[in-house]
Design a protein around this motif. Structure first.
Motif, PDB file in Angstrom:
ATOM      1  N   ASP A 379       0.810  -1.220   0.000  1.00  0.00           N
ATOM      2  CA  ASP A 379       0.000   0.000   0.000  1.00  0.00           C
ATOM      3  C   ASP A 379       0.841   1.268   0.000  1.00  0.00           C
ATOM      4  O   ASP A 379       0.308   2.353  -0.242  1.00  0.00           O
ATOM      5  CB  ASP A 379      -0.988  -0.001   1.174  1.00  0.00           C
ATOM      6  CG  ASP A 379      -0.320  -0.275   2.502  1.00  0.00           C
ATOM      7  OD1 ASP A 379       0.922  -0.278   2.537  1.00  0.00           O
ATOM      8  OD2 ASP A 379      -1.030  -0.496   3.495  1.00  0.00           O
ATOM      9  N   PRO A 413      -2.262  -1.872  -3.828  1.00  0.00           N
ATOM     10  CA  PRO A 413      -3.535  -2.613  -3.840  1.00  0.00           C
ATOM     11  C   PRO A 413      -4.700  -1.740  -4.284  1.00  0.00           C
ATOM     12  O   PRO A 413      -4.716  -0.521  -4.064  1.00  0.00           O
ATOM     13  CB  PRO A 413      -3.690  -3.070  -2.385  1.00  0.00           C
ATOM     14  CG  PRO A 413      -2.305  -3.101  -1.844  1.00  0.00           C
ATOM     15  CD  PRO A 413      -1.568  -2.001  -2.533  1.00  0.00           C
ATOM     16  N   GLU A 442      -4.986  -7.343  -2.321  1.00  0.00           N
ATOM     17  CA  GLU A 442      -5.580  -7.172  -0.992  1.00  0.00           C
ATOM     18  C   GLU A 442      -5.540  -8.452  -0.162  1.00  0.00           C
ATOM     19  O   GLU A 442      -6.270  -8.570   0.828  1.00  0.00           O
ATOM     20  CB  GLU A 442      -7.039  -6.705  -1.129  1.00  0.00           C
ATOM     21  CG  GLU A 442      -7.205  -5.369  -1.803  1.00  0.00           C
ATOM     22  CD  GLU A 442      -6.678  -4.213  -0.963  1.00  0.00           C
ATOM     23  OE1 GLU A 442      -6.373  -4.439   0.221  1.00  0.00           O
ATOM     24  OE2 GLU A 442      -6.571  -3.100  -1.495  1.00  0.00           O
ATOM     25  N   GLU A 445      -5.213  -8.384   3.803  1.00  0.00           N
ATOM     26  CA  GLU A 445      -6.361  -7.850   4.532  1.00  0.00           C
ATOM     27  C   GLU A 445      -7.395  -8.932   4.814  1.00  0.00           C
ATOM     28  O   GLU A 445      -8.061  -8.915   5.842  1.00  0.00           O
ATOM     29  CB  GLU A 445      -7.002  -6.705   3.727  1.00  0.00           C
ATOM     30  CG  GLU A 445      -6.081  -5.545   3.435  1.00  0.00           C
ATOM     31  CD  GLU A 445      -5.646  -4.806   4.689  1.00  0.00           C
ATOM     32  OE1 GLU A 445      -6.326  -4.943   5.720  1.00  0.00           O
ATOM     33  OE2 GLU A 445      -4.623  -4.098   4.640  1.00  0.00           O
TER      34      GLU A 445
END
Length: 943
Positions: A379, A413, A442, A445
């Protein structure tokens, strides 16, 4: 209820003697299936193979709990049932404790003391009792209770503390009889669990079969590997290195990097007191080497972000760590299928420092050093990659990465990229870069939602126990992911095959429209050449970035201010006010109009039961707005003298499209500041003549206002969609969903305000256009309805071409030169449509390759286990047979998964082929090949 109460008594057995006919039947087992009563001797005889059941004795008119030990039952180790040990040895003064699923039991236990005796801990293991220690054990846990706790720790994330005390209360929860197990037995249970987990991990990884034993275990050997990742020598074709460059992207490694600050650890114990049993064998890096590297390079300052305010980066040196030994963990995952990588996890001491993350990344990458293409998803990749190669020489020698001949790509992402600046959104986007399919980056996450549930228990652990526990949780997560690949990859393939055809048709329809328009086929060919050049060399001009700047309100106001300054300098300006020019008057009026709309929305939301504080806030804003209006109208009279007469004679009708925009309709008769009619030039130009300078000024500002409002609408729609997807995928429970709903409602409110702003600006443009002879603008700024406020295309929705495309996504910038702005808008939209088409085609190809890799990897693992069966590490017949049997069972599991996956995927070749029929664009697949026979990719085991 009657049946529940009946079981409290003896029922029909109240007057029935024991079946032996010798003694009275006074005892009942709580854990046996039968509820029949038996005498003492028969109860002991029936429980020789169930020595941990709970017994109750009938006396005094009800059942009393009694232990089998007190009844005379003893467990004899070292000899088969039915034989007599010549030298039974009681276990330490008869004070031996067994932890079982039925409770915590003091047990009468005798070790074998004959000439053939083996060590006490082995005698316990032979009957599936796990000892607390190898020297003079006094406590043991049954394999059954350890397996039960192991599964519960994965599924419900129960802690050892909660589980142990549940067993203790199950033994006796009346509170009258003191529990025989003191708190020290809980510590014993913890030690047993730690050793159990370690031995199971070694067993599952095959290190019990190694000729030199578990001492040969290397870093990362206990990790459950991701079968979809490319593993040279295991699941890649023999000629993958020499395959054409156009196919090399299929063998790329996708790594997702992230940090989790929920998995913190208090400053409890030390590495010396609690070193852990798997130092670097699993997912955590070797702690001693990791700490040595951090201490050597700990003075390196963290570079600040020059993109957006990444707090994890900018505050890494100042993040509070008071009382914490670890503020969280950093991890490296498989970005495609969300599996933790071996030696890709480590503790963070001060936020998300590059120093920590560099070590973890290259530690995980060490197993893939021969691959030619690496895709990093992070990120903060836009900042992290800048000095990555400068930091590489500081890493230990075994983590040095050879970049020669390799392609390394960096991505942000998809969920996070919207928060980055515009240049990052194109340079680091998964959507626009070739060779990545529909990867979103992602993966970490999704895993955090599962592992965060153990954060409350692991933060209290010592460093070694915590690492071992998290390693165990990560292995379970990876194995579950593997067993679910059959269904998940079939679902992905089904979605990808359908989406690829839809997007190919959408691109074909868009290109047909462009060929028939003024832009023409020549421009389309030039665009294709440009984007192909950029895909080959990213240093070329980025075709996804707009070339024609959007006309914003800020830009227009700056131009008007510069024009006023030039006129004042040339002394050609005719200003009726010393400080306020006509451009400032109109721009201030537009700002007041926005403030009125916001106040009307907040005022209407008060309702009948608003608090005094809420009413006071609205009233304060109304008074402030009224003061601004009074000052503005005084100056308006100088530039527009006719306004007072219009206000006295009649009140002009308000716009009709404010209802659809969500902003309450003003009531001019209310006398409130938010309902006061400003009477800007666009409102009176159809009634009375108006100065052309004022009309042109308002036109420029309203045109820019409409552009700004449209951009705001697009941003709010995108944010709303992302929040909804995050809520559906990650949030569970009333509390988190309520908070998410409030956030989404706030975004929806801002969207409606932006909609109202656009509606107001569009109405003004409609009124001004005839007086200024402006034509053609309405093709780009169309009436905006609520039905147009929907996400499509690169925002995650499947498209059916331009037919279903809301017009707001075709307007990416408004230029003063309409033809130039339209061509630039079509250029960017065509590039995005082409990229979406190619990403879905790549996704199909990537899934086919991953399916092939999964089957190849599982077959390789099956072969490895079969080889373990032929080369056992011991010569004792009993142990040898067990090792061979376990190897065959593990091989059978892999073969079973291969067969199950091949059955799931048997229709994939026909599914892929059927969607290429009747496709007008099927022959135009730029850079993506569908020539590989799908059957070859999903070949199952021999029948």
């Amino acid at each position: 209820m009657n049946e529940f109460l009946r079981l409290e008594g003896r029922g029909q057995n109240s007057d029935t003697p024991c079946v032996c006919g010798v003694e009275d039947a006074m005892f009942r087992c709580q854990d046996c299936f039968s509820v029949e009563l038996a005498c003492r001797s028969c109860t002991i005889r029936l429980h020789h193979n169930s020595p941990f059941h709970r017994i109750k004795e009938w006396k005094g008119g009800f059942f009393h709990p009694v232990s089998l030990k007190s009844m005379g039952l003893r467990i004899q180790l070292g000899h088969p049932p039915g034989t007599t040990c010549c030298r039974p040895t009681p276990a330490f003064g008869d004070d031996f404790v067994i932890i079982d699923v039925h409770g915590v039991h003091p047990t009468g236990l005798d070790f074998c003391g004959c000439e053939h005796e083996v060590s006490h801990f082995k005698q316990l293991l032979c009957v599936r009792l796990f000892p607390s220690t190898v020297t003079d054990p006094r406590t043991a846990a049954t394999f059954a209770v350890l397996e039960f706790f192991h599964i519960l720790s994965f599924e419900s994330k129960v802690s050892a503390f909660e589980f142990y005390h549940s067993l203790a209360w199950r033994t006796d929860n009346t509170g009258i009889t003191p529990i025989h197990i003191d708190q020290d037995r809980y510590s014993v249970f913890l030690r047993i669990v730690c050793k159990w987990r370690n031995i199971k991990a070694l067993k599952h990884s095959g290190h019990g079969h190694h000729p030199t034993g578990i001492s040969s275990t290397q870093d990362g050997d206990l990790a459950v590997l991701c079968p979809t990742c490319p593993h040279p020598g295991k699941n890649l074709p023999t000629n993958w290195e020499t395959s054409p460059s156009s196919q090399q992207w299929k063998y790329a490694l996708f790594l997702a990097i992230d940090a989790n600050f929920q998995l913190k650890r208090w400053m409890v114990s030390t590495d010396q007191r609690d070193p852990g049993l798997s130092q670097g064998w699993g997912y955590f890096v070797n702690e001693s080497e990791y700490k040595r590297y951090l201490s050597t390079n700990g003075e390196t300052l963290q570079e600040k972000s020059n993109c957006v305010s990444h707090n994890a980066v900018n505050m890494a040196d100042t993040k509070s760590s008071r009382g914490l030994a670890a503020t969280g963990v950093g991890t490296v995952d498989c970005a495609c299928h969300d599996m933790k990588l071996a030696n890709g996890v480590g503790d963070l001491q001060k936020g998300e420092k590059y120093l920590n993350m560099d070590y973890l990344i290259f530690s995980a990458l060490a197993r893939f050093s021969t691959l030619s293409t690496i895709n990093f998803s992070y990120d903060i990749a836009c900042q992290w990659h800048k000095k990555l190669w400068d930091h590489l020489p500081t890493l230990p020698p075994h983590l040095q990465f050879n970049r020669e001949g390799k392609t390394v790509n960096f991505f942000v992402p998809k969920f996070y990229i919207a928060a980055h600046i515009e240049s990052c959104q194109t340079q680091f986007s998964f959507n626009w870069t070739p060779g990545v399919g529909r990867t979103d980056g992602e993966a970490p996450e999704r895993g955090w939602a599962n592992i965060n549930r153990v954060a409350s228990s692991t933060k209290e652990m010592g460093p070694g126990a915590r690492r071992d526990t998290l390693n165990d949780q990560f292995s379970n997560w990876n194995w579950k992911k593997i067993t679910a690949l059959g269904k998940t990859m079939l679902r992905k393939m089904t979605e990808a095959v359908i989406a690829q055809k839809e997007h190919r048709l959408a691109l074909w329809e868009l290109e047909s429209s462009i060929n028939d328009s003024e832009v023409g086929a020549a421009s389309l060919a030039a665009w294709r050449t440009e984007i192909e050049a950029w895909e080959m060399d990213c240093s070329q001009p980025n075709p996804f970035q707009r070339r024609v700047g959007a006309m914003t309100q800020a830009t227009v106001r700056l131009e008007l201010a510069q024009r006023d300054a030039n006129e004042l300098e040339d002394r050609s300006a005719i200003s009726l006010h010393a400080e306020v020019t006509c451009s400032v008057l109109i721009s201030t009026g537009i700002d007041l109009e926005d403030a009125q709309c916001c106040l009307r929305v907040d005022s209407s939301a008060l309702g009948q039961h608003a608090t005094d504080i809420q009413r006071t806030k609205v009233l304060t804003r109304r008074n402030a707005l009224q003061h601004r209006l009074d000052a503005w109208t005084d100056i308006q009279k100088l530039y527009m003298p006719v306004v007072p007469n219009l206000q006295i004679s009649s009140i002009l009708p308000t716009g009709s499209n404010s209802n659809d925009s969500g902003c309450p309709v003003p009531d001019p008769t209310s006398g409130k500041a938010e309902d006061f009619q400003l009477l800007l030039p666009s409102e009176i130009c159809n009634v009375v003549p108006c100065n052309k300078t004022l009309l042109e000024t308002e036109w420029s500002l309203c045109f820019a206002q409409a552009t700004d409002a449209l951009n705001e609408c697009r941003s709010h729609i995108q944010l709303r969609r992302q929040l909804y997807q995050f809520k559906v995928q990650h949030l569970r429970g009333q509390g988190p969903n309520t908070c998410a709903r409030k956030t989404m409602d706030a975004v929806e409110e801002r969207l409606m305000l932006s909609h109202a702003k656009y509606a107001s600006a569009h109405e003004a443009l409609l009124s001004l256009a005839p007086h200024l002879e402006r034509i053609g603008w309405e093709h780009k700024l169309q009436p905006l309805k609520k039905t147009h406020l929907r996400p499509i295309g690169d925002l995650g929705q499947q498209t059916q071409g331009t037919v279903i495309m809301s017009w707001i996504w075709l307007t990416h910038g408004i230029s003063s030169d309409d033809s130039e702005g339209l061509q630039d808008s079509l250029h960017v939209e065509w590039c995005k449509a082409r990229a979406r088409r190619n990403r879905w085609l790549e996704e199909v190809q990537l899934l086919l390759e991953e399916m092939r890799r999964v089957l190849a990897f599982l077959n390789w693992e099956g072969d490895s286990w079969e080889s373990c069966a032929t080369l056992p590490a011991v010569e004792q017949p009993k142990e040898k047979e067990g090792m061979i049997a376990y190897a065959h069972r593990q091989a059978h599991i892999r073969r079973g998964l291969v067969a199950a996956f091949a059955e799931h995927w048997k229709r994939v070749p026909q599914l892929v082929a059927s969607n290429l029929d009747d496709d007008p664009s099927a022959d135009d697949v730029e850079g993506v090949s569908l020539d590989a026979p799908p059957c070859e990719y999903i070949e199952g085991p021999d029948e």
